[in-house]
Design an enzyme around this catalytic site. Structure first.
Site, PDB file in Angstrom:
ATOM      1  N   GLY A 240      14.372 -12.644 -45.301  1.00  0.00           N
ATOM      2  CA  GLY A 240      14.002 -13.440 -44.133  1.00  0.00           C
ATOM      3  C   GLY A 240      12.972 -12.738 -43.258  1.00  0.00           C
ATOM      4  O   GLY A 240      12.059 -13.351 -42.750  1.00  0.00           O
ATOM      5  N   GLY A 468      19.807  -9.598 -48.058  1.00  0.00           N
ATOM      6  CA  GLY A 468      19.252  -8.712 -49.075  1.00  0.00           C
ATOM      7  C   GLY A 468      19.325  -7.256 -48.695  1.00  0.00           C
ATOM      8  O   GLY A 468      18.978  -6.364 -49.481  1.00  0.00           O
ATOM      9  N   ARG A 631      23.966   8.180 -39.218  1.00  0.00           N
ATOM     10  CA  ARG A 631      24.507   8.394 -40.565  1.00  0.00           C
ATOM     11  C   ARG A 631      24.089   7.233 -41.471  1.00  0.00           C
ATOM     12  O   ARG A 631      24.096   6.075 -41.048  1.00  0.00           O
ATOM     13  CB  ARG A 631      26.037   8.482 -40.515  1.00  0.00           C
ATOM     14  N   ASN A 634      24.890   3.877 -47.079  1.00  0.00           N
ATOM     15  CA  ASN A 634      24.627   3.763 -48.525  1.00  0.00           C
ATOM     16  C   ASN A 634      23.224   4.282 -48.793  1.00  0.00           C
ATOM     17  O   ASN A 634      22.224   3.687 -48.373  1.00  0.00           O
ATOM     18  CB  ASN A 634      24.765   2.295 -48.964  1.00  0.00           C
ATOM     19  N   LYS A 636      21.427   4.398 -51.382  1.00  0.00           N
ATOM     20  CA  LYS A 636      20.540   3.581 -52.217  1.00  0.00           C
ATOM     21  C   LYS A 636      19.969   2.397 -51.430  1.00  0.00           C
ATOM     22  O   LYS A 636      18.751   2.228 -51.358  1.00  0.00           O
ATOM     23  CB  LYS A 636      21.315   3.077 -53.447  1.00  0.00           C
ATOM     24  N   GLY A 707      16.930  -1.470 -40.897  1.00  0.00           N
ATOM     25  CA  GLY A 707      16.206  -2.593 -41.485  1.00  0.00           C
ATOM     26  C   GLY A 707      14.748  -2.676 -41.084  1.00  0.00           C
ATOM     27  O   GLY A 707      13.937  -3.248 -41.794  1.00  0.00           O
ATOM     28  N   GLU A 708      14.420  -2.136 -39.942  1.00  0.00           N
ATOM     29  CA  GLU A 708      13.074  -2.381 -39.420  1.00  0.00           C
ATOM     30  C   GLU A 708      12.229  -1.132 -39.248  1.00  0.00           C
ATOM     31  O   GLU A 708      11.003  -1.161 -39.385  1.00  0.00           O
ATOM     32  CB  GLU A 708      13.194  -3.150 -38.095  1.00  0.00           C
TER      33      GLU A 708
HETATM   34 MO1  MOS Z   1      14.636  -8.880 -37.649  1.00  0.00          MO
HETATM   35  S1  MOS Z   1      12.743  -9.395 -36.991  1.00  0.00           S
HETATM   36  O1  MOS Z   1      15.509  -8.871 -36.197  1.00  0.00           O
HETATM   37  O2  MOS Z   1      15.094 -10.136 -38.662  1.00  0.00           O
END
Ligand code: MOS
Length: 746
Positions: A240, A468, A631, A634, A636, A707-708
């Protein structure tokens, strides 16, 4: 803060370390074998296909719409438009990306805006009917101007301290430059889609969403039904990147059509429509002014930025996300302004604000280092701070300096010679660049349910989802950590608003958000088993629950580890099918201790480019990414996240931009042939390293989100490397061959 993890630690035998292991994704097999169902994979008896008709002007009004030919075509069920779509509502919570509903009026604000929707028995029939709808417009010239500092733009102060005017004027060394970033389109692999089912009273929406709960709440309001009459299912999601955080008009069209026609409706957004109707990262223009002393201490730091938004949205790209605290400086000012353009509505895209913002900040820092004749790593270390100077709070855990030092070591930075074009590999000129990265660390509130079952398996569920990133796998790891059950005995259920309320996959917060709830639920279910096992007839009759320990999915007495009784036996003896407990996470703000700290992740990006002046070819040839993200749960999936961020950063620096035709506002490269993204051939080996220092404010596990941040700092590191190789400073992304033809390096 949820602290029963500490309590549990006393009763837990040491398990093989599952936290931090490089475990493969538990949802990998079902995806790679094609068994995973995505939103558009669902089918039902009587299902019809909906294909929206997009406007072919970007500014104007529908003058006429002729649907007569389309309505007579084979298989066509209906052509829905402004006059017959039926009720669609605004939301009180305002969690729509656009401040209007689709087909609400006859005004057109951007190219591709839905003006009608053709519904037919097959996809091809619906496509043909959509193409046969004749629409005329009263057209006005669209404004898609790339220059964003409109005279009437309203400026807001985002952060301010000291006196930047006096500070900058007094500084002996100055940088004053403007940087621009283009429109980037999320373009997840799986396009947006909704399969809507209406049963006369309730909706079930099969969606591709980063937040099933948010989608449920907002779509219930939009369709005008109570929440309990709208269920959202999103089991698998082909990513997304922020484009699926909140609902877009197509969901409303699918729902409204299903109700009106009383048939299941499937609506897939096309790849072309993905460039118009489901968000993008807005264009930004950012003026940076930095003043410094000759020995490289910042005296003042200014960032004045503009971002475009649509006529029907007010999205603000928070380019100053990291600016107020990333470096120490007595004088600072960040201002922002939003300007309206005739483009689709922008929305958050991976690292919203910070990613384009850090392109400007870190590019300006590189330019400052050159003016100072100072190493760019040294300049950043010199201005490091352990206090967030925007609010005076200490950082919960900040190791930017270590990221820079570890990265320099791994990259071999000490071998760098600073002169432009001074490093070679054969005929190839090398450029080395560095930039700092930052992204906020936060956790929200969330619930989870854990069931320990009499077949020896466990189930963990909540109304979160995994677009994902690895959420399925992380949840199994937490249950395994608390129960000792192996990962393959744990079933993770996500992506259904019927589960206990979960949280959105956004802002790199879900891992930190969901873990305390899952830990508490796991502990709660184990406690139930301990009580059960000590009752009359139980394996540990006459003992107290506190005398028991948990190990490998079994209970045993503290002093007798050998005589362990599996959970399933405890349940079967008691004739109980399963032991189930709920857990809850409180948000970071509910933790009074955490309020005294500034919580952020940090990182350093090191990049090598190869420049072949003979054929004007530029390649990214090496990347080292060092992350201070707490920390890592995972190794991978975590490493994959950062690698994916770096890949996206290569796209941002060198390839990606949506180009709007100034005549009609059409994003002319609205397809994967013309909108370039990195392919394997564009991407080198990416060396990812995590400092792995737990954040004491992020709960028992000390994990921040990842994630970012992998994308932050990549583009400025690349443009710094490009400058080092070619002598060309590119301040407007992406770097184009035409820019590099100015290079005098041979
Ligand atoms: Mo992220 S831009 O908070 O999906």
């Amino acid at each position: 803060m949820q602290d029963n993890g500490a309590k549990q630690a006393e009763v837990r035998t040491e398990f093989p370390a599952v936290i931090g292991a490089a475990l493969p994704r538990v949802d990998g097999p079902v995806k790679t074998t094609g068994r995973a169902q995505y939103a558009a994979d669902y089918s039902f008896p009587g299902l019809v296909y909906a294909v929206p008709v997009g406007a072919t002007v970007a500014n104007g009004k529908i003058r006429s719409m002729d649907t007569s030919a389309a309505e007579k075509m084979p298989g066509v069920v209906a052509i829905l438009h402004h006059d017959n779509i039926g009720p669609l509502y605004h939301t009180s919570s305002g969690h729509m990306n656009e401040q209007r509903q689709p087909l609400e009026d006859k005004l057109v604000h951007y190219w591709g805006q839905y003006v009608a929707v053709a519904v037919a028995g097959t996809l091809q029939q619906a496509q043909a009917a959509a193409a046969a709808v004749r629409v005329t417009y009263d057209e006005e010239k669209p404004n898609v101007s790339l220059k964003l500092d409109d005279a009437d733009a309203k400026t807001m102060t985002m952060s301010k301290r000291g006196d930047v005017g006096a500070g900058f004027a007094s500084a002996p060394v100055k940088v004053d430059e403007t940087y621009s970033t283009p429109v980037e389109v999320h373009n997840p692999m799986e396009m947006h889609a909704t399969t809507a089912v209406w049963d006369g009273k309730s909706f079930t929406l099969y969606e591709s969403t980063q937040g099933v709960v948010g989608q449920q709440h907002t779509m219930a309001e939009v369709l005008g039904v109570p929440r309990e009459n709208l269920r959202v299912i999103s089991r698998y999601i082909g990513s997304g990147f922020g484009g699926k955080l909140s609902p877009w008009p197509h969901s409303a069209l699918a729902g409204a059509a299903a109700r009106k026609l009383n048939r299941p409706v499937k609506l897939m957004v096309t790849r072309n429509q993905m460039f118009c109707d489901v968000g993008h990262r807005p264009r930004t223009q950012q003026q940076m002014r930095i003043g410094a002393t000759p020995d490289g201490k910042l005296v003042s730091l200014e960032q004045h930025y503009w971002n475009h938004t649509s006529q029907v949205g007010n999205y603000h790209e928070n380019c100053g996300e990291a600016t107020p605290f990333i470096y120490s400086t007595p004088n600072l000012e960040v201002t922002s302004a939003i300007v309206k353009r005739n483009v689709g509505t922008p929305c958050p895209m991976r690292g919203p604000g910070a990613v384009p913002g850090l392109f400007a900040v870190e590019s300006a820092m590189d330019e400052l280092a050159i003016k100072l004749k100072m190493d760019p790593v040294e300049l950043r270390v010199k201005n490091d701070t352990l206090t967030d100077e925007s609010n005076g709070k200490p950082f919960s855990s900040r190791h930017l300096k270590e990221c820079l030092q570890v990265g320099a070591e791994k990259f071999g930075w000490s071998k760098r010679t600073p002169e432009v074009g001074s490093m070679r590999r054969g005929d190839t000129v090398l450029g080395w660049g560095v930039a700092a990265a930052s992204w906020g660390a936060y956790r929200g509130s969330c619930q989870a349910t854990v069931m320990l079952k009499d077949d020896g398996r466990a189930t963990v569920s909540c109304a979160a989802q995994d677009p994902g990133m690895g959420t399925y796998t992380i949840l199994a790891q937490i249950v395994s950590d608390k129960t000792g059950l192996p990962i393959d005995k744990i079933d993770v259920l996500l992506g259904d608003s019927n589960f206990v309320p979960g949280a959105t996959s956004g802002g790199s917060t879900l891992t930190a958000t969901v873990m305390p709830a899952v830990a508490e639920a796991s502990n709660g279910a184990v406690q139930i088993l301990m009580a059960m096992a000590t009752r009359p007839g139980g394996a540990f009759e006459g003992k107290k629950p506190a005398e028991l320990m948990v190990n490998g999915g079994s209970l045993h007495l503290k002093e007798n580890r050998a005589a362990a009784v599996p959970f399933a036996d405890v349940l079967r003896t008691a004739k109980v099918s399963y032991a189930s407990a709920d857990g809850r996470s409180g948000g970071l703000g509910s933790d009074t201790k955490a309020r005294d700290y500034s919580t952020h992740s940090f990182g350093a990006q090191f990049v090598e480019v190869e420049w072949q002046p003979q054929i004007a070819r530029l390649r990214v040839s090496r990347a080292v990414s060092v992350m201070d993200a707490g920390r890592i749960i995972n190794m991978k999936t975590g490493t994959n996240q950062i690698q994916g961020g770096v890949v996206m950063g290569i796209g941002m620096a060198l390839l990606e931009q949506a180009i709007y035709d100034p005549r009609n506002g059409h994003p002319i490269n609205d397809n994967f042939a013309d909108y370039l993204v990195p392919t394997n051939a564009d991407v080198p080996e990416i060396d990812v390293h995590f400092l792995g220092i737990p954040d004491p404010m992020m709960g028992e596990y000390g994990a921040r989100g990842i994630g970012e941040i992998g994308l932050a700092g990549v583009a400025p590191a690349i443009t710094a490397a490009v400058y080092h190789a070619t002598g060309v400073r590119v301040r407007e992304l992406p770097v184009r061959i035409e820019d590099l033809l100015r290079s005098t390096v041979v």
